[in-house]
Scaffold this active site. Structure first.
Site, PDB file in Angstrom:
ATOM      1  N   CYS A 269      39.653  33.311  46.670  1.00  0.00           N
ATOM      2  CA  CYS A 269      39.574  32.393  45.524  1.00  0.00           C
ATOM      3  C   CYS A 269      39.470  30.962  46.024  1.00  0.00           C
ATOM      4  CB  CYS A 269      40.827  32.510  44.667  1.00  0.00           C
ATOM      5  SG  CYS A 269      41.123  34.177  44.064  1.00  0.00           S
TER       6      CYS A 269
ATOM      7  N   GLY B 204      34.590  32.563  45.273  1.00  0.00           N
ATOM      8  CA  GLY B 204      34.830  33.519  44.197  1.00  0.00           C
ATOM      9  C   GLY B 204      33.854  33.313  43.074  1.00  0.00           C
TER      10      GLY B 204
ATOM     11  N   ASN C 235      45.345  30.936  45.290  1.00  0.00           N
ATOM     12  CA  ASN C 235      44.438  31.579  46.245  1.00  0.00           C
ATOM     13  C   ASN C 235      45.305  32.328  47.248  1.00  0.00           C
ATOM     14  OD1 ASN C 235      42.644  30.354  49.153  1.00  0.00           O
ATOM     15  ND2 ASN C 235      42.385  32.289  48.100  1.00  0.00           N
ATOM     16  N   GLY C 236      45.048  33.624  47.378  1.00  0.00           N
ATOM     17  CA  GLY C 236      45.829  34.407  48.336  1.00  0.00           C
ATOM     18  C   GLY C 236      46.270  35.713  47.718  1.00  0.00           C
TER      19      GLY C 236
ATOM     20  N   TYR D 222      33.443  33.911  58.014  1.00  0.00           N
ATOM     21  CA  TYR D 222      32.666  34.280  56.843  1.00  0.00           C
ATOM     22  C   TYR D 222      32.975  33.479  55.596  1.00  0.00           C
ATOM     23  CZ  TYR D 222      31.690  37.080  52.676  1.00  0.00           C
ATOM     24  OH  TYR D 222      31.294  37.480  51.438  1.00  0.00           O
TER      25      TYR D 222
END
Ligand code: SF4
Length: 455
Positions: free
Chosen positions: A1, A28, A101-102, A241
């Site tokens: 995210c 995301g 995020n996570g 990535y």
């Protein structure tokens, strides 16, 4: 995210958040949302799809001096409207909005505990646990409520939290995911990646440290080190990535790291061919590095349709299969009659790579040697990257030669772990997470034996 937050009395904070989320779109693509407060009210607009789709009609009604935003890539909870963020709740102390995020590794236990105490959950995502802990905290100040809540959660989290008068950013004690702070017209911006600061015209100030909480309000930016001493464990996949190449994370340029991975791949593999191509876009920087060292010219042998989501980060296998065909096409005039080195960033399940190799051969490539700018992914991730099911990881059950056969390549080479360490030159390897390659998880895993490490 991807998460973004802004505190500014000089800017249109909703608009800045909109552009900030645009810059973080690669993190995301399933949903997007923006919450704004003017000090009295909190407005929230969110929906399924890309930022441009969710806010197609603009961002009406969202006015104020604090805003937070979120783009979602699901690792827990389905890709549904109810699971979109920011999450906003009203509790006895006022309104609170949060974007995460996570991935929390003890969310299930905490949720059960909170439900026993009477909490009612509206979503199936782990982030709602944090909102509930905050709303239930008996501490007096917001800062103390956050500190208390964060002491209960484990795993990976970067957060932006907004109340009517404060913007808070927090990064977990291991620092799995990136988070940075910038300055904009006397205000403050907090974002997952520095590329979002650049986009809104903010000046990069610094990264939020692992275990640190920063609080922006009318008196400035305040820092609290709320936990220390945990092993630093920034996710290596951010460099391989996930992050955008123009971002700098914890002092390391993502672009330079990817370039170095490609150079290292060329040295280690020793592959020779007529041309080097990449699987765009995340393999392109490494392919350039490969070309520089090997002397083999780089060409664009695969063309990407840029207007659809990244295949790896879509939630359903069905979408992934369809995604490859509509997303990539071979450039016949480039690859026909040529031996090709194809560079990609990773092989997760192997299905995408197999389709691309076939595509290149159908377009006339005489041979395809595949070079991967990461080691084999043999172990699942519990910290927010969608590789949490071990049996789906091709390298968990197959040797390199078997994978080569599966994808139909003429040769297959994975970057060594040492080569990867060397490529991320500014960050000591023991301060990063490489667990999906070596199973050395920095935190407890909730796998129940599924990860194959008995931890
Ligand atoms: Fe990143 Fe892998 Fe660690 Fe997950 S397990 S945080 S993907 S390095």
């Amino acid at each position: 995210c991807g998460i973004f937050g802004i505190y500014s009395r000089q800017n249109n904070v909703a608009l800045s958040t909109y552009w900030g989320l645009y810059a973080l779109q690669h993190r995301g693509q399933e949903s997007a949302g923006i919450a704004v407060t003017d000090g009295c009210h909190m407005d929230l607009q969110r929906g399924m799809g890309l930022v441009g789709e969710v806010f197609r009609q603009g961002i009406p009604g969202l006015k104020g001096h604090i805003a937070i935003g979120h783009v979602r890539y699901s690792t827990t909870g389905s890709s549904l409207l109810m699971n979109t963020q920011p999450l906003t709740v009203t509790y006895s102390g006022g309104n609170i909005s949060l974007a995460h995020n996570g991935n929390l590794t003890n969310a299930r236990e905490l949720r059960a505990e909170l439900e026993k105490k009477g909490s009612v959950f509206q979503t199936s995502i782990d982030s709602e646990v944090i909102v509930n802990l905050l709303a239930r905290s008996g501490k007096k100040t917001l800062e103390d409520k956050v500190v208390e809540s964060l002491s209960r959660i484990h795993g990976a989290y970067c957060l932006v939290i907004m109340t009517e008068d404060k913007l808070i950013g927090a990064r977990d004690p291991h620092g799995f995911r990136p988070l940075c702070v910038g300055r904009l017209n006397g205000g403050w911006v907090i974002a997952s990646e520095s590329c979002a600061l650049d986009t809104v015209g903010a000046e990069f100030v610094r990264d939020v440290a692992p275990g640190e909480m920063v609080v922006a309000d009318d008196t400035g930016l305040h820092s609290y080190q709320i936990s220390a001493g945990d092993k630093r464990a920034l996710c290596v996949f951010e460099y391989i990535y996930f992050a955008r190449p123009d971002s700098v994370i914890d002092g390391q340029s993502v672009y330079q790291a990817r370039l170095a991975m490609g150079r290292q791949l060329a040295k280690e593999s020793g592959y020779q061919a007529d041309i080097v191509i990449s699987v765009p876009d995340s393999g392109t920087t490494a392919a350039l590095g490969f070309s520089h060292v090997s002397g083999i010219p780089f060409y664009e042998g695969l063309m990407k349709n840029r207007y659809i989501g990244r295949t790896f980060i879509q939630p359903e296998q069905k979408n992934r299969d369809l995604g490859v065909r509509i997303k990539l096409n071979a450039v016949e005039s480039v690859v026909k009659g040529k031996s090709v080195v194809m560079v990609d960033d990773s092989i997760v399940r192997g299905t995408t790579s197999g389709k691309i190799v076939r595509m290149l051969k159908d377009a006339g490539a005489t041979s395809v040697q595949m070079c991967v700018s990461s080691p084999p992914i043999g172990f699942p991730c519990f910290y927010g990257i969608d590789t949490s099911v071990r049996k789906e990881l091709i390298a968990a059950t197959k040797k390199t030669e078997e994978i080569r056969q599966f994808i139909g390549a003429d040769a297959l080479y994975y970057l060594s772990l040492e080569g990867l360490h060397k490529s991320i030159a500014n960050i000591p390897p023991d301060t990063m997470c490489y667990a999906c390659f070596n199973s050395e998880y920095p935190d407890q895993t909730p796998c129940g034996g599924d990860c194959g490490t008995n931890k």
